[in-house]
Write a protein that holds these residues in place. Structure first.
Motif, mmCIF file in Angstrom:
data_model
loop_
_atom_site.group_PDB
_atom_site.id
_atom_site.type_symbol
_atom_site.label_atom_id
_atom_site.label_comp_id
_atom_site.label_asym_id
_atom_site.label_seq_id
_atom_site.Cartn_x
_atom_site.Cartn_y
_atom_site.Cartn_z
ATOM 1 N N TYR A 52 -11.668 51.183 57.450
ATOM 2 C CA TYR A 52 -11.586 52.397 56.317
ATOM 3 C C TYR A 52 -10.842 53.407 57.108
ATOM 4 O O TYR A 52 -11.542 53.723 58.182
ATOM 5 C CB TYR A 52 -12.871 52.517 55.890
ATOM 6 C CG TYR A 52 -13.531 51.351 54.984
ATOM 7 C CD1 TYR A 52 -13.188 51.549 53.603
ATOM 8 C CD2 TYR A 52 -14.072 50.387 55.490
ATOM 9 C CE1 TYR A 52 -13.402 50.485 52.990
ATOM 10 C CE2 TYR A 52 -14.520 49.222 54.597
ATOM 11 C CZ TYR A 52 -14.501 49.506 53.392
ATOM 12 O OH TYR A 52 -14.776 48.456 52.283
ATOM 13 N N SER B 166 -17.553 52.186 55.515
ATOM 14 C CA SER B 166 -17.516 51.418 57.159
ATOM 15 C C SER B 166 -18.834 50.952 57.204
ATOM 16 O O SER B 166 -18.929 49.691 57.727
ATOM 17 C CB SER B 166 -16.903 52.051 58.026
ATOM 18 O OG SER B 166 -16.999 51.446 59.317
ATOM 19 N N HIS C 204 -13.731 52.126 61.382
ATOM 20 C CA HIS C 204 -13.234 53.170 60.654
ATOM 21 C C HIS C 204 -12.357 54.287 61.403
ATOM 22 O O HIS C 204 -12.457 54.194 62.798
ATOM 23 C CB HIS C 204 -14.203 53.868 59.815
ATOM 24 C CG HIS C 204 -15.189 54.593 60.717
ATOM 25 N ND1 HIS C 204 -16.624 54.014 61.177
ATOM 26 C CD2 HIS C 204 -15.190 55.714 61.113
ATOM 27 C CE1 HIS C 204 -17.131 54.601 61.693
ATOM 28 N NE2 HIS C 204 -16.503 55.799 62.011
ATOM 29 N N ALA D 145 -14.782 57.081 53.665
ATOM 30 C CA ALA D 145 -14.340 56.240 54.854
ATOM 31 C C ALA D 145 -15.296 55.725 55.870
ATOM 32 O O ALA D 145 -15.409 54.322 56.238
ATOM 33 C CB ALA D 145 -13.153 56.876 55.409
#
Length: 713
Positions: A145, A110, A127, A106
Motif C-alpha cells: 500500500y 497495510s 506500505h 495506506a
C-alpha cells in the motif's frame, strides 16, 4: 546473455518460492487464531465479486470496481488477486501495488491486511508513505500500500514499473491531480507493456467508493490497445436507517423527520412510512435499539441554527442575483449563436454548449430551484439579508458543531448507548478550535479524538478502539471513504471541505474552504447506521443542498498547473511519458480523463519559462530539475532556493507559508478601516511585510509568555 544454467537456477528458485507461498497460505487457512477474522471477511459484501473480479482479470487488463465505504474492497480485492495467483502457482510473479490518496489509509490498510493474514507488515504485506515505509518481501507474492505521490516518484525512476504485476488505484472518485496524472501514465504503460511480447503483462484495477464509475470505464475502454473494460458494483449492504436532519429541523424539533430510508434519500411519503414500518419490525425481531428521537434542543443550539439558516438563505439569494446577471451578460454575447433575441441560455440545449457554459447553466438552474424552495418555506418567507460574511458563516458552523456534538454525546450516554459521534470539519484549524472547546467539559465518559493526516499514527489508531462511553471524533473528509469507523451513532456534517483552488490575484494555488458536493454529503451520511440506527445532522439547509455541485470538480481543472506541467516536462525529457518524442506538455495533458483548458496550460508553461525552469522547447533546466523534486509550487520553490542563496531563509519561509494558506488577519464586515489600520501597524510597505512582521511579534510574545510561565513554576 544468461546461460542455460542461469535459466535453470531461476526456474528452480521460482518453483521453490511458489511451493513456499502455497504452504504459507495453507497454514494461514488452518490457523485457529484467524477464525474470527476469516468469518468477518466472509461476511463482507465484496465477497460476491471475488470470482467475477478474478475472471475479469483473466480476460481483460483493466477492471473497475465500485461500491460504498465499508464494503471491504480496499482490503479484500488485493488479497483475492494474491491468493488466486499463489493457488495457480504464480505467486513469485505477483507483486501488487495499491495506491491511496492519504498516508493514514495506506498505513492502516497495510496493518489490517497483515493482521488478516496472520503476520506483521514487512512480509507479504507492506506500505510506503513519505518519510516512513515498511516494504514487503522482494521476491514476489506481495501487496504494498503506497500513497499516490510515492508511486509517481517511483515511475520517475522506473517508468515501466518493472516487476509490478498489478496496480490498484483506490479512491479514484476523489479526482485529485496526482490520481488523474497517474491515470494518464498507466493508460500509456498498459499499451507499452501489453503490446510487447517480451514484457510482463500489467493489470490495472480502479476502485471507487461511488457508484458513478462509468467514466473510468469509458476512459480506458477507448484506449489504443482496445478491449472491453468490465465494471463491477458491490451489492448494497443492508444497513440500519439513517435519519437526515437539516437546519430547518433543528430550529423546530417537533417537525417530522425528512427521511429515514436506509439509503438516506427522499421518496414518496407513503412509501417512506411502509419502509419504516418494515424496518421497525425487523429491529424488534433483531433486538436492535431504535435511534434516539430528540424532541427538543437547547435554546442556544436552536438560535445558532436559525442564524445559519438565515445566512445560507441570504447567500443563495445573492448567488442567484449574480448568476442571473452573468446569464444576461452571456446572453448578449451569444446573440450571434441564439436566433431568438428574447431567449436566454436556458433555451439552448445543454449539449450544444461548451463545458464551462453547461456548468454555469446547471448552477443557475439549481440556484433557481433553491430559491423556489426558500419561497415555499414559511420559516424563510420573511428572512432578511444576513450580514454574515463567508468566513463568519464557517466560524458559526464550527461553533455549532462543538455544542451539538456534546449535547448528542450526553443524550447517548443517558440512553445507555456507547459509540462515536463523527464530526466532519474542513481542516486542522477547526479541529483544534473544537477540541479546545470540548476539552473544557472534562466529562469522564466522553473522549475527544481528532482525526487528521498530520496527527501521529499511534493517536490516529485510537478512533478504532471500542469504548464504554462516547467518542467524539473530529475529522476532515479523510473519514468519508479512506477509513471506516464501525461504531458511529451520529454524524454532524458541516458541509464544508478544504480544497486547493487557483487564486488569480497571486497566480498561486491556495487552500480555501468551500462547500462539499452532494456526493460527499451522501458519503458522510453513510458513516452512520452501520451497526445501529443513526442520525446525520447537516448544518445547512435543504435549499443549500439543492444548489451544491453533484460531484467534486477534478483538481486538474481548478488549480494552477505549474507543478503538473513541470513534472510532465520531466517525464517527456526522460522519455517516461510513453508518447512520441515530439509530444509536448499540452498534448500529454490533453489525454487526461478531464483535460485542463489549453489556455490554463499555456499560462503555466509561460510562468515556468519566466522562472527559468524550462526552455522554450519544454526541456527541464538544471533549476527545473531541482524544483521538480520539491513538493511545493515552483514559484515558491525558487523563492526558497533564493532565500538559501541570499541567507534570508527565515522570512522567506514565513512568506511561503503565507502564500499557501489563508490570510491571518481578520477583517470584520463593519470594521474594514480598523482592520486595515491594524495591519499597517506592523508595516506600511506591503501586506506581505505586515504578515512577516506580525509573525515575528507573535513569536516574540510567545517566547516571553513561555519564559514567564517557566519562572512561575
Amino acid at each position: 546473455p544468461p546461460s542455460s544454467d542461469d535459466d535453470a537456477d531461476a526456474a528452480s528458485t521460482r518453483d521453490r518460492l511458489s511451493l513456499q507461498f502455497q504452504a504459507e497460505e495453507e497454514t494461514r487457512r488452518s490457523n485457529p487464531a484467524l477464525t474470527e477474522l476469516s468469518s468477518i471477511r466472509a461476511n463482507l459484501p465484496i465477497l460476491s465479486l471475488r470470482e467475477p473480479l478474478l475472471a475479469a482479470l483473466q480476460n481483460s487488463n483493466v477492471a473497475v470496481v465500485s461500491g460504498g465505504t465499508g464494503s471491504g474492497k480496499s482490503t479484500q480485492c488485493p488479497q483475492y488477486i494474491l491468493e488466486d495467483a499463489i493457488a495457480r502457482g504464480l505467486g513469485p510473479e505477483t507483486r501488487i501495488v495499491v495506491t491511496q490518496p492519504r498516508r493514514i489509509a495506506a498505513t492502516s490498510l497495510s496493518e489490517r491486511v497483515a493482521e488478516e493474514r496472520g503476520e506483521r507488515p514487512g512480509r507479504s504485506v507492506g506500505h510506503a508513505v513519505r518519510l516512513h515505509s515498511k516494504p514487503p518481501r522482494g521476491h514476489g507474492g506481495s501487496i504494498e500500500y503506497v500513497t499516490t505521490g510515492v508511486l509517481l516518484r517511483r515511475m520517475m525512476g522506473d517508468p515501466g514499473l518493472k516487476g509490478v504485476s498489478h496496480v490498484v488505484l483506490d479512491e479514484v472518485h476523489e479526482r485529485d491531480i496526482q490520481t488523474d496524472f497517474l491515470l494518464v501514465l498507466l493508460k500509456r504503460l498498459l499499451g507499452q507493456r501489453n503490446g510487447d511480447d517480451d514484457a510482463e503483462a500489467l493489470k490495472v484495477i480502479l476502485m471507487s467508493a461511488t457508484l458513478d464509475a462509468e467514466g473510468f470505464q469509458q476512459y480506458f475502454q477507448g484506449s489504443e490497445f482496445g478491449e472491453e473494460v468490465p465494471l463491477m458494483s458491490v451489492p448494497a449492504k443492508p444497513r440500519h436507517p439513517v435519519e437526515i436532519m437539516n437546519l430547518e429541523d433543528m430550529m423546530s424539533m417537533d417537525a417530522p423527520p425528512i427521511s429515514a430510508l436506509p439509503d438516506g434519500t427522499d421518496d414518496d411519503a407513503d412509501e417512506n412510512l411502509d419502509v419504516m414500518d418494515q424496518i421497525n419490525r425487523e429491529m424488534e425481531e433483531e433486538n436492535i435499539a431504535a435511534p434516539l428521537k430528540l424532541k427538543s434542543l437547547p435554546r442556544e443550539i436552536r438560535t445558532m441554527a436559525q442564524k445559519l439558516n438565515k445566512a445560507y438563505t441570504a447567500m443563495i439569494q445573492t448567488e442567484l442575483q449574480e448568476a442571473e446577471k452573468e446569464d444576461e451578460y452571456q446572453k448578449q454575447l451569444n446573440r450571434g449563436l441564439i436566433d431568438d433575441e428574447n431567449s436566454s441560455v436556458d433555451d439552448v440545449a445543454p449539449t450544444a454548449l461548451d463545458p464551462f457554459t453547461q456548468r454555469r447553466h446547471q448552477k443557475l438552474q439549481s440556484l433557481r430551484r433553491a430559491a423556489a424552495m426558500i419561497h415555499k418555506s414559511s420559516a424563510n418567507s420573511r428572512v432578511q439579508k444576513s450580514a454574515l460574511r463567508e468566513r463568519e458563516l464557517h466560524d458559526l458552523a464550527i461553533s455549532l458543531i462543538h455544542r451539538l456534538s456534546f449535547h448528542l454525546a450526553l443524550t447517548e450516554l443517558n440512553a445507555g448507548r456507547s459509540g462515536s459521534i463523527l464530526c466532519f470539519l474542513p481542516g486542522m484549524d477547526e479541529i483544534k478550535k473544537c477540541l479546545k472547546e470540548l476539552q473544557h467539559s472534562n466529562h469522564p465518559d466522553i473522549t475527544i479524538l481528532p482525526l487528521h493526516s498530520s496527527i501521529p499514527r499511534e493517536e490516529q489508531q485510537l478512533i478504532f478502539k471500542p469504548t464504554k462511553g462516547i467518542k467524539i471524533i473530529l475529522a476532515t473528509n479523510i473519514a468519508e471513504s479512506s477509513v471506516t469507523i464501525n461504531d458511529v451513532l451520529a454524524v454532524i456534517d458541516s458541509g464544508l471541505v478544504r480544497e486547493m483552488n487557483y487564486n488569480s490575484q497571486t497566480h498561486l494555488s491556495q487552500i480555501t474552504t468551500a462547500s462539499t458536493p452532494r456526493s460527499s454529503g451522501t458519503q458522510r451520511a453513510g458513516r452512520a447506521g452501520r451497526v445501529a440506527p443513526g442520525t446525520c445532522w447537516r448544518l445547512y439547509t435543504r435549499a443549500k443542498w439543492e444548489c451544491m455541485e453533484e460531484r467534486p470538480v477534478p483538481e486538474m481543472k481548478r488549480t494552477a498547473l505549474e507543478d503538473t506541467c513541470l513534472q510532465t516536462c520531466g517525464m517527456i525529457t526522460n522519455n517516461f511519458s510513453g508518447g512520441n518524442e515530439d509530444e509536448g506538455v499540452a498534448q500529454f495533458l490533453n489525454s487526461a480523463m478531464d483535460p485542463p483548458e489549453p489556455a490554463t496550460v499555456e499560462v503555466a508553461l509561460s510562468r515556468l519559462r519566466d522562472l527559468g525552469a524550462i526552455t522554450t522547447t519544454e526541456i527541464l533546466t538544471p533549476l527545473g530539475r531541482t524544483l521538480s523534486r520539491l513538493p511545493v509550487d515552483p514559484a515558491i520553490g525558487k523563492m526558497l532556493l533564493m532565500g538559501c542563496v541570499t541567507k534570508t531563509l527565515d522570512p522567506i519561509l514565513t512568506a511561503a507559508a503565507y502564500f499557501s494558506s489563508r490570510d491571518p488577519f481578520y477583517a470584520p464586515p463593519h470594521e474594514r478601516v480598523e482592520a486595515r489600520d491594524a495591519r499597517m501597524r506592523f508595516s506600511h510597505e506591503s501586506d506581505l511585510m505586515s504578515v512577516i512582521c506580525a509573525y515575528y511579534d507573535y513569536q516574540e510574545l510567545l517566547h516571553e509568555t513561555n519564559q514567564r510561565r517557566g519562572n512561575q513554576r
